[in-house]
Motif scaffolding. Structure first.
Motif, short mmCIF file in Angstrom:
data_model
loop_
_atom_site.label_atom_id
_atom_site.label_comp_id
_atom_site.label_asym_id
_atom_site.label_seq_id
_atom_site.Cartn_x
_atom_site.Cartn_y
_atom_site.Cartn_z
N ILE A 148 0.92 -1.01 -0.40
CA ILE A 148 0.01 -0.03 0.27
C ILE A 148 0.57 1.16 0.14
CG2 ILE A 148 -1.62 1.08 1.12
CD1 ILE A 148 -2.91 -1.83 0.16
N PRO A 149 0.53 2.16 -1.31
CA PRO A 149 1.30 3.40 -0.88
C PRO A 149 1.45 4.17 0.00
CG PRO A 149 -0.59 3.82 -2.68
CD PRO A 149 -0.49 2.10 -1.70
N ILE A 150 2.68 4.49 0.78
CA ILE A 150 2.62 5.63 1.91
C ILE A 150 2.71 6.96 0.68
CG2 ILE A 150 3.29 6.86 3.74
CD1 ILE A 150 5.06 4.42 4.01
N ALA A 151 1.47 7.97 1.47
CA ALA A 151 1.11 8.58 0.43
C ALA A 151 1.64 10.30 1.22
CB ALA A 151 -0.69 8.77 -0.84
N GLY A 152 1.10 10.33 2.42
CA GLY A 152 0.59 11.90 3.01
C GLY A 152 1.48 11.86 4.27
N CYS A 153 2.04 12.76 4.77
CA CYS A 153 3.38 12.96 5.54
C CYS A 153 2.88 14.20 6.71
CB CYS A 153 4.54 12.37 5.79
SG CYS A 153 5.35 11.96 6.97
N LEU A 154 2.44 14.08 7.29
CA LEU A 154 2.02 15.32 8.38
C LEU A 154 2.78 16.04 10.45
CD1 LEU A 154 -0.60 15.52 6.47
CD2 LEU A 154 -0.30 17.79 6.83
N GLY A 155 3.71 16.30 10.07
CA GLY A 155 3.98 16.60 11.78
C GLY A 155 2.12 16.53 12.08
N ASP A 156 1.89 16.28 13.22
CA ASP A 156 1.06 16.55 14.03
C ASP A 156 -0.01 17.59 14.16
OD1 ASP A 156 2.08 17.83 16.63
OD2 ASP A 156 1.50 16.23 17.80
N GLN A 157 0.56 18.68 14.33
CA GLN A 157 -0.25 20.27 14.15
C GLN A 157 -0.72 21.03 13.44
OE1 GLN A 157 -1.41 20.12 17.36
NE2 GLN A 157 0.12 18.94 17.75
N HIS A 158 -0.29 20.36 11.95
CA HIS A 158 -0.35 20.73 10.99
C HIS A 158 -1.24 20.08 9.72
CE1 HIS A 158 4.06 22.43 11.27
NE2 HIS A 158 3.95 21.37 11.58
N ALA A 159 -1.46 18.57 10.31
CA ALA A 159 -2.17 17.59 10.59
C ALA A 159 -3.98 17.97 10.60
CB ALA A 159 -1.94 16.19 10.51
N ALA A 160 -3.29 18.58 11.85
CA ALA A 160 -4.76 19.24 12.18
C ALA A 160 -5.45 20.46 11.63
CB ALA A 160 -4.32 19.26 14.01
N MET A 161 -4.20 20.72 11.14
CA MET A 161 -4.65 21.89 10.86
C MET A 161 -5.90 21.71 9.22
SD MET A 161 -2.10 25.33 10.47
CE MET A 161 -3.12 26.39 9.94
N VAL A 162 -4.93 21.02 8.38
CA VAL A 162 -6.15 20.29 7.64
C VAL A 162 -6.66 19.65 7.28
CG1 VAL A 162 -5.19 18.64 4.97
CG2 VAL A 162 -3.61 20.05 6.13
N GLY A 163 -6.97 19.03 8.96
CA GLY A 163 -8.41 17.55 9.21
C GLY A 163 -9.24 18.99 9.33
N GLN A 164 -9.10 20.57 10.13
CA GLN A 164 -9.73 21.28 10.48
C GLN A 164 -10.33 21.83 9.32
OE1 GLN A 164 -11.98 21.53 13.04
NE2 GLN A 164 -10.53 21.57 15.03
N ALA A 165 -9.39 21.89 8.22
CA ALA A 165 -9.56 22.55 6.57
C ALA A 165 -9.34 24.08 6.93
CB ALA A 165 -10.69 22.76 6.36
N CYS A 166 -8.67 24.41 8.09
CA CYS A 166 -8.10 26.05 7.61
C CYS A 166 -7.29 26.68 6.80
CB CYS A 166 -7.13 25.89 9.14
SG CYS A 166 -7.53 25.25 11.16
N LYS A 167 -8.19 27.99 6.75
CA LYS A 167 -7.73 28.84 5.02
C LYS A 167 -6.60 29.65 5.91
CE LYS A 167 -11.92 27.27 3.02
NZ LYS A 167 -13.82 27.77 2.64
N LYS A 168 -6.10 31.04 4.98
CA LYS A 168 -5.27 31.43 5.52
C LYS A 168 -6.70 32.36 6.67
CE LYS A 168 -2.95 36.19 4.01
NZ LYS A 168 -2.95 36.76 2.81
N GLY A 169 -5.56 33.17 7.50
CA GLY A 169 -6.63 33.57 8.47
C GLY A 169 -7.40 32.76 9.94
N GLU A 170 -7.39 31.45 9.51
CA GLU A 170 -8.31 30.77 10.50
C GLU A 170 -7.39 30.25 11.56
OE1 GLU A 170 -12.34 29.68 7.59
OE2 GLU A 170 -10.15 28.15 7.86
N ALA A 171 -7.24 29.72 12.30
CA ALA A 171 -6.89 29.07 13.68
C ALA A 171 -7.62 28.13 14.43
CB ALA A 171 -6.40 30.36 14.53
N LYS A 172 -6.41 26.95 14.71
CA LYS A 172 -7.23 25.87 15.33
C LYS A 172 -5.92 25.97 16.61
CE LYS A 172 -3.25 22.57 15.22
NZ LYS A 172 -3.18 22.62 16.13
N SER A 173 -7.14 25.76 17.34
CA SER A 173 -5.90 24.64 18.98
C SER A 173 -5.79 23.54 19.58
CB SER A 173 -6.68 25.16 20.14
OG SER A 173 -5.85 25.04 21.20
N THR A 174 -5.43 22.48 19.28
CA THR A 174 -5.33 20.62 19.46
C THR A 174 -5.00 20.67 20.83
OG1 THR A 174 -4.95 20.25 17.27
CG2 THR A 174 -4.32 18.77 18.86
N TYR A 175 -6.12 20.14 21.96
CA TYR A 175 -5.48 19.71 23.06
C TYR A 175 -5.07 18.16 23.47
CZ TYR A 175 -8.49 24.34 24.34
OH TYR A 175 -9.19 25.14 23.37
#
Length: 519
Positions: free
Chosen positions: A249-276
């Motif tokens: 199976i191809p490994i096709a994505g890799c991100l540090g956890d906080q950056h992955a959360a930004m993608v998962g939260q669909a954070c666009k320019k100007g938007e913020a997220k906090s992961t607890y």
């Protein structure tokens, strides 16, 4: 988000600070199977935190097998329709291993470990500009937090690492590199890579070129040949080899956890997220612009979703101790038996009774950057109960997030438009009291998605994007599907909020210059 009805599954490895998970998603981003295991935290000395890299490998293997079993039991033909796997990981945690034996040359040194304090002080004295010398290049100050300092400690203090580098047998990496190398063959041709988000947390990557910075390597005397190749967050990296529950199976994505959360939260320019999680991490997408903070925040890469995609950058505030304080109440003080009990205990009182708790166990990160700080609990009286302490611990998490967001608003320089919403995620956000306290102390709404595990989802999105399961438009449209979100609005009056904030600042000041108390 489905374009066709053909079955397609994306797996996501989520390797965190205290546990590992494997989650399998379908085309509609629904979890169809998951498994999680905790692994051992090693504390060899005060302020030192280590993980066993071999135990981490085994945890991934177990989670992968169990999640596939659960999905199959649910009637999902995962083996036939698994399109790719994404990976997200605890950042900064550092290890060096032998490319000939595949064995670690020392335990992984965890991001919150502070053994490198003396190295930081030495470099601050030796290098022009001191603590901020590398900020213009990598966005980060000299700090115990980042991988470069941990690597220098390994190079100076571990004979096996010195010998491995001398024999050109040593490989350096953060946890993503270690996992990918092993997943793609290990000693039999494993790929030695890292992604731009993890590389941005080492202090060694130039934020603009997205390559290892040669002057930095020369200054810190780090040999370039031990470093992994830097790749984007969304591309086919390689295939999983024999010996793992999922093969080819191809490994096709890799991100540090906080950056992955930004993608998962669909954070666009100007938007913020906090992961607890163990700590708390607040990131604000600044778009394609590298913004240097003047208020104690870090400049970092947000994500780069493809080899030819533009890089998005972020301002970040990192908090070392958030959920870890709840674990401390459970494991060290035994005030609670499980982390989930803290909400009920803290709800038994309507205030902390004047108690303020600052969990500076290993110093304070953003925006204070005080590695001489140590934890304090002030305002204790004969009236104080364990319920007051529990509520003060929850408030401490929220006050720290507030400190970071205050700095972010200052760095935004008036660019905030309309009502500010903080998107939240991570295991601790199931605690409704915590979320209400957060809204109260911010004086602005907090939005919790239906799926709070957005870190794993972000890694899945990156992998799915690379193999054509989703488009970028579909991924970022997901942030607008808010019908199932829960919004917490502030209930605390502004006068009382400001008074509590003033008391918090007093408590924070009490933590400074206490490192010598451990003597």
């Amino acid at each position: 988000m489905a374009k066709t009805k053909e079955a397609a599954f994306i797996g996501s490895i989520d390797q965190g600070t205290s546990s590992t998970r494997f989650i399998i998603y379908d085309r509609e981003s629904r979890c169809v199977g998951s498994h999680q295991v905790e692994f051992t935290q090693h504390y060899p000395q005060a302020g030192w935190v280590e993980h066993d890299p071999m135990e981490i490998l085994e945890s991934v293997k177990v989670c992968m097998a169990k999640a596939v079993d659960k999905a199959s039991a649910g009637g999902h033909n995962v083996d036939a329709a698994m399109k790719a796997i994404g990976l997200t990981n605890q950042r900064e945690t550092t290890l060096v291993w032998s490319k000939s034996t595949g064995r670690p040359l020392y335990n992984a040194i965890v991001w919150m470990d502070v053994r490198t304090t003396s190295i930081c002080r030495r470099l601050e004295k030796e290098i022009p500009g001191g603590r901020t010398h590398f900020v213009a290049t990598c966005g980060l100050p000299i700090s115990t937090y980042f991988s470069a300092m941990k690597l220098i400690w390994l190079m100076e203090n571990v004979d096996a690492v010195k010998e491995g580098i001398k024999k050109k047998d040593a490989l350096f990496g953060t946890i993503d590199s270690w996992l990918i190398w092993n997943l793609t063959g290990g000693v039999k041709g494993g790929l030695h890579v890292t992604d731009v988000s993890n590389a941005s947390r080492t202090m060694l990557m130039n934020l603009k070129t997205l390559e290892w910075d040669k002057p930095t390597l020369e200054t810190l005397k780090i040999p370039a040949e031990i470093l992994p190749k830097i790749i984007s967050n969304s591309e086919v990296i390689g295939k999983i080899t024999k010996g793992w529950p999922l093969v080819d199976i191809p490994i096709a994505g890799c991100l540090g956890d906080q950056h992955a959360a930004m993608v998962g939260q669909a954070c666009k320019k100007g938007e913020a997220k906090s992961t607890y999680g163990t700590g708390a991490f607040i990131l604000r997408n600044t778009g394609e612009e590298v913004v240097q903070s003047t208020h104690g925040l870090l400049t970092t890469l947000a994500f780069k979703l493809g080899p030819k995609a533009p890089a998005n950058y972020a301002l970040e505030g990192s908090i070392a101790i958030a959920g870890a304080a709840v674990q401390w109440l459970r494991d060290s003080l035994e005030i609670i038996k499980s982390a989930s009990e803290i909400e009920e205990l803290a709800s038994q009182v309507d205030s902390t009774g004047g108690v303020y708790f600052v969990p500076a166990f290993n110093g304070l990160f953003a925006p204070w950057w005080r590695d001489d700080a140590r934890g304090v609990c002030i305002g204790i009286t004969g009236f104080t109960s364990k319920a007051h302490i529990a509520r003060a611990v929850l408030e401490s998490m929220c006050f720290q997030v507030m400190d970071v967001l205050d700095s972010m608003h200052k760095d935004a320089k008036g660019s905030d438009k309309g009502e500010f919403l903080l998107r939240v995620d991570g295991g601790a956000t199931v605690n409704n009291l915590l979320m209400q306290i957060q809204a109260d102390l911010l004086g602005s709404p907090v939005v919790r998605p239906a799926d709070i595990e957005t870190t794993a989802l972000g890694a899945a999105y990156a992998a799915g994007l690379a193999v054509g399961v989703w488009t970028e438009e579909e991924i970022f449209a997901s942030g607008e599907k808010s019908k199932t979100d829960t919004t917490f609005r502030p209930l605390l009056n502004e006068e009382l909020r400001k008074k509590k904030v003033g008391c918090w600042f007093k408590a924070v000041e009490r933590t400074f210059d206490l490192a010598d108390l451990s003597i």
